[in-house]
Design a protein around this motif. Structure first.
Motif, short mmCIF file in Angstrom:
data_model
loop_
_atom_site.label_atom_id
_atom_site.label_comp_id
_atom_site.label_asym_id
_atom_site.label_seq_id
_atom_site.Cartn_x
_atom_site.Cartn_y
_atom_site.Cartn_z
N ARG A 1 14.60 -3.35 -8.29
CA ARG A 1 15.12 -4.49 -9.04
C ARG A 1 15.70 -4.00 -10.36
NH1 ARG A 1 10.85 -8.94 -11.10
NH2 ARG A 1 9.93 -7.02 -11.91
N VAL A 2 16.74 -4.68 -10.83
CA VAL A 2 17.26 -4.44 -12.17
C VAL A 2 17.35 -5.78 -12.88
CG1 VAL A 2 19.66 -4.55 -11.34
CG2 VAL A 2 19.16 -3.49 -13.54
N ILE A 3 16.98 -5.78 -14.15
CA ILE A 3 17.01 -7.01 -14.96
C ILE A 3 18.13 -6.88 -15.99
CG2 ILE A 3 15.74 -8.47 -16.56
CD1 ILE A 3 13.17 -7.56 -15.22
N PRO A 4 19.16 -7.71 -15.90
CA PRO A 4 20.25 -7.62 -16.89
C PRO A 4 19.77 -8.08 -18.27
CG PRO A 4 20.53 -9.56 -15.50
CD PRO A 4 19.36 -8.81 -14.94
N LYS A 5 20.30 -7.45 -19.28
CA LYS A 5 19.96 -7.83 -20.65
C LYS A 5 21.05 -8.74 -21.22
CE LYS A 5 17.12 -3.88 -22.04
NZ LYS A 5 16.95 -2.77 -23.03
N GLU B 1 0.85 -1.20 0.00
CA GLU B 1 0.00 0.00 0.00
C GLU B 1 0.88 1.24 0.00
OE1 GLU B 1 -3.19 0.42 -0.20
OE2 GLU B 1 -3.84 -1.68 -0.10
N GLY B 2 0.55 2.17 -0.90
CA GLY B 2 1.29 3.43 -0.97
C GLY B 2 2.52 3.40 -1.85
N GLU B 3 2.63 2.38 -2.70
CA GLU B 3 3.82 2.17 -3.53
C GLU B 3 3.88 3.14 -4.71
OE1 GLU B 3 6.95 0.14 -3.20
OE2 GLU B 3 5.53 -1.53 -3.06
N LEU B 4 5.10 3.48 -5.11
CA LEU B 4 5.36 4.10 -6.40
C LEU B 4 6.14 3.09 -7.24
CD1 LEU B 4 6.40 7.79 -5.57
CD2 LEU B 4 4.33 7.05 -6.75
N TYR B 5 5.65 2.82 -8.44
CA TYR B 5 6.26 1.80 -9.30
C TYR B 5 7.10 2.45 -10.38
CZ TYR B 5 2.73 -0.98 -6.96
OH TYR B 5 1.95 -1.58 -6.00
N HIS C 1 8.70 -2.31 -11.56
CA HIS C 1 9.36 -2.69 -10.31
C HIS C 1 8.87 -1.76 -9.19
CE1 HIS C 1 12.21 -4.40 -13.20
NE2 HIS C 1 12.46 -3.19 -13.64
N PRO C 2 8.75 -2.26 -7.97
CA PRO C 2 8.62 -1.33 -6.84
C PRO C 2 9.86 -0.43 -6.79
CG PRO C 2 8.09 -3.57 -6.16
CD PRO C 2 8.68 -3.66 -7.55
N SER C 3 9.70 0.75 -6.22
CA SER C 3 10.82 1.69 -6.20
C SER C 3 11.22 2.04 -4.78
CB SER C 3 10.44 2.98 -6.95
OG SER C 3 9.47 3.72 -6.24
N GLY C 4 12.44 2.55 -4.65
CA GLY C 4 12.96 2.99 -3.37
C GLY C 4 13.41 4.44 -3.47
N PRO C 5 13.73 5.07 -2.33
CA PRO C 5 14.00 6.50 -2.30
C PRO C 5 15.46 6.88 -2.58
CG PRO C 5 14.02 5.65 -0.07
CD PRO C 5 13.73 4.47 -0.98
N LEU C 6 15.64 7.93 -3.37
CA LEU C 6 16.88 8.68 -3.40
C LEU C 6 16.55 9.95 -2.62
CD1 LEU C 6 17.98 8.14 -7.11
CD2 LEU C 6 18.84 6.99 -5.05
#
Length: 342
Positions: A304-308, A224-228, A255-260
């Protein structure tokens, strides 16, 4: 004693060991950036290969050779010193025809940098302009279960925690220690150091939030309250955590995001996510207060990061080579720590 926490891994602590960066050529990085020169304008763009030199040093030498101030030289991203790297630099030469950069090479012991090609352009190269980095990484003296390494790498093709790498924080986390001393008025760093410390502090807080969500098993669960964050674009949006959102996360579309960390932005997390992040900020009040005083604004980064095109091959019984691409700003070392102790 190392200052940095041992942030948790997604796949659990690896049991295998190996050596990374035995020589700079074991860690190759190349910017992915398509450039079409206008052949006129006020800017010389230089494609530079370097070994054993950091980006800032090469920028200073280019400024010296061009007879301009360091401010007139720009680059898209910082590249490792202990690596073989290729990246663009840009020199602002207003009212001039530019100079001939063909064959420019400087060698000092085992270190060098050289201009491999260049062109004239109307546009300035700005930080963060390149879309991705291509990596070739070789691990030597690998000891352990090869099947476990292969299993982990197959899982990592679907993504891994988007931690900032330890190189962001200086040796044993010294940048964070120096940043705290600066914020507490115990030191007065130079201008270039200040930007490094501010970036390190924001990266540290992000890693702390990501580690907390990884431990709680929610780093890929919509709360709840996520920024994607949209894959590859960095754009963020808010949405209710329903089945559709969960499906898009599972498919790697978002992806869910985190703060800078910084001053609250127009789009902000709320509810459960806000409470979680505020608990981290409260535990690091000195860093947060200092970042606010220095005008940082809140931004978001995907958890999350997805390698190519991640692929790997065993060059010998104890040598493993990987190739993959990552969006700019993402760290290959965060992938490596998921499958081997190096």
């Amino acid at each position: 004693m190392p200052m940095l926490p041992d942030w948790p891994t997604y796949l659990g602590a690896p049991q295998t060991r190996g050596r990374l960066r035995s020589v700079p050529e074991d860690f190759e990085v190349e910017e992915q950036f398509d450039v079409e020169f206008s052949l006129d304008g006020e800017f010389d763009w230089l494609w530079v290969e370097k070994r054993g030199n950091n980006t800032e040093y090469v920028a200073r030498r280019i400024a010296d050779l061009a007879g301009v101030s360091l401010k007139a030289v720009t680059y898209s991203g910082l590249k490792d010193r202990h690596a073989l790297t290729r990246q663009w630099f840009c020199v602002h030469l207003p009212g001039k025809q530019g100079r001939d950069w063909d064959g420019i090479t400087e060698v000092s012991g085992d270190s060098f940098w050289r201009v491999e090609r260049w062109g004239r352009h109307r546009q300035k190269l700005r930080p963060g302009s390149h879309r991705a980095n291509r990596f070739v990484i070789r691990l030597r003296e690998v000891v352990g279960d090869r099947d476990d390494i292969d299993r982990r790498l197959k899982m990592l093709c679907a993504g891994y925690p988007n931690y900032f790498g330890e190189q962001r924080f200086g040796h044993d986390g010294a940048n964070i220690e120096q940043c705290r001393a600066w914020f507490e008025g115990e030191s007065k760093p130079q201008r270039f150091q200040r930007s490094i410390y501010l970036s390190s502090a924001r990266s540290y807080l992000f890693n702390e939030v990501l580690a907390l969500r990884l431990q709680a098993g929610t780093w890929l669960s919509p709360l709840e309250g996520e920024l994607y964050s949209l894959r590859d674009s960095g754009s963020v949006f808010a949405a209710e955590p329903d089945e559709g959102i969960a499906k898009r996360i599972a498919e790697g579309d978002i992806h869910p995001s985190g703060p800078l960390f910084g001053k609250v932005a127009r789009h902000s997390v709320t509810a459960e996510v806000d409470a979680l992040e505020q608990s981290v900020f409260a535990a690091h009040k000195t860093l947060c207060d200092g970042l606010l005083r220095h005008g940082m604004k809140m931004e978001r980064r995907s958890l999350r990061v997805i390698p190519k095109e991640l692929c790997w091959q065993w060059l010998s019984d104890d040598q493993l080579q990987l190739q993959f691409s990552l969006p700019s700003g993402c760290f290959a070392t965060a992938l490596v720590r998921e499958f081997i102790n190096a």
